[in-house]
Design an enzyme around this catalytic site. Structure first.
Site, PDB file in Angstrom:
ATOM      1  N   CYS A 193      -1.409   0.544   7.326  1.00  0.00           N
ATOM      2  CA  CYS A 193      -2.822   0.144   7.449  1.00  0.00           C
ATOM      3  C   CYS A 193      -3.123  -1.096   6.610  1.00  0.00           C
ATOM      4  O   CYS A 193      -3.197  -2.207   7.126  1.00  0.00           O
ATOM      5  CB  CYS A 193      -3.756   1.287   7.057  1.00  0.00           C
ATOM      6  N   ARG A 194      -3.292  -0.905   5.325  1.00  0.00           N
ATOM      7  CA  ARG A 194      -3.785  -1.987   4.472  1.00  0.00           C
ATOM      8  C   ARG A 194      -2.793  -3.119   4.252  1.00  0.00           C
ATOM      9  O   ARG A 194      -3.143  -4.298   4.406  1.00  0.00           O
ATOM     10  CB  ARG A 194      -4.228  -1.423   3.122  1.00  0.00           C
ATOM     11  N   SER A 195      -1.566  -2.807   3.849  1.00  0.00           N
ATOM     12  CA  SER A 195      -0.635  -3.895   3.527  1.00  0.00           C
ATOM     13  C   SER A 195      -0.196  -4.687   4.759  1.00  0.00           C
ATOM     14  O   SER A 195      -0.110  -5.917   4.680  1.00  0.00           O
ATOM     15  CB  SER A 195       0.557  -3.402   2.706  1.00  0.00           C
TER      16      SER A 195
ATOM     17  N   ASP B  35      -8.291   3.004   1.464  1.00  0.00           N
ATOM     18  CA  ASP B  35      -7.413   3.434   2.556  1.00  0.00           C
ATOM     19  C   ASP B  35      -8.276   3.944   3.711  1.00  0.00           C
ATOM     20  O   ASP B  35      -8.989   4.926   3.560  1.00  0.00           O
ATOM     21  CB  ASP B  35      -6.471   4.528   2.070  1.00  0.00           C
TER      22      ASP B  35
ATOM     23  N   ASN C 140       2.363   1.607   4.311  1.00  0.00           N
ATOM     24  CA  ASN C 140       2.651   0.348   4.995  1.00  0.00           C
ATOM     25  C   ASN C 140       2.343   0.400   6.489  1.00  0.00           C
ATOM     26  O   ASN C 140       3.040  -0.178   7.305  1.00  0.00           O
ATOM     27  CB  ASN C 140       4.107  -0.084   4.739  1.00  0.00           C
TER      28      ASN C 140
ATOM     29  N   CYS D 246       0.871  -1.178   0.000  1.00  0.00           N
ATOM     30  CA  CYS D 246       0.000   0.000   0.000  1.00  0.00           C
ATOM     31  C   CYS D 246       0.908   1.228   0.000  1.00  0.00           C
ATOM     32  O   CYS D 246       2.094   1.122  -0.293  1.00  0.00           O
ATOM     33  CB  CYS D 246      -0.988  -0.011   1.168  1.00  0.00           C
TER      34      CYS D 246
END
Length: 157
Positions: free
Chosen positions: A14-16, A126, A12, A9
């Protein structure tokens, strides 16, 4: 043969890292015999060395997933050789990865939600600037795609 997957993401945090933690948890619970390594990284250096966002950590913990030991890093040129798949959370990061990738490694770059074909969305949104429900939404999407990714990897030679 060990296969390696990198979730990507922007920052690095939150999402990934959520995708990395969820995928590792799923792998451990349902396919521990497979030799698959997972990592995560960001396309931008905003948070290098930082732990995942506290809201992300809390949302994952509510589902029994501990991601507190993960730390943000940035995608490096060597990642295109090291990883078999580099899975972007959204179109912007997908395009960023394609620009970074050597021509012979562009086929390793994909959108993560390609592994959730029943999902109408193509991007994991996000949640950073949104409310608490955004983190739960990310977890739902990531869990669905992680199951599809695991099935695809288990089925491939």
């Amino acid at each position: 043969m060990t296969r390696r997957v990198l979730f990507v993401c922007m920052g690095n945090i939150c999402r990934s890292p959520t995708a990395e933690a969820v995928f590792r948890d799923l792998l451990q619970r349902e396919a521990a015999v497979l030799t698959i390594e997972a990592d995560s990284a960001g396309t931008h250096a905003y948070h290098i060395g930082s732990a995942p966002d506290a809201r992300t950590v809390a949302a994952a913990l509510r589902r029994g997933i501990d991601m507190s030991k993960l730390r943000a890093r940035i995608v490096e040129a060597a990642d295109f050789e090291r990883f078999d798949l580099l899975l972007a959370m959204d179109e912007q990061n997908y395009q960023h990865l394609l620009r970074m990738a050597p021509p012979q490694r562009r086929d390793r770059v994909r959108l993560f939600l390609e592994f959730a074909p029943a999902q109408r969305r193509r991007e994991v949104p996000d949640p950073y600037y949104g409310g608490a429900t955004g983190f739960e939404d990310v977890l739902d999407l990531v869990e669905e795609a992680a199951r599809g990714l695991l099935a695809a990897l288990a089925a491939s030679p």
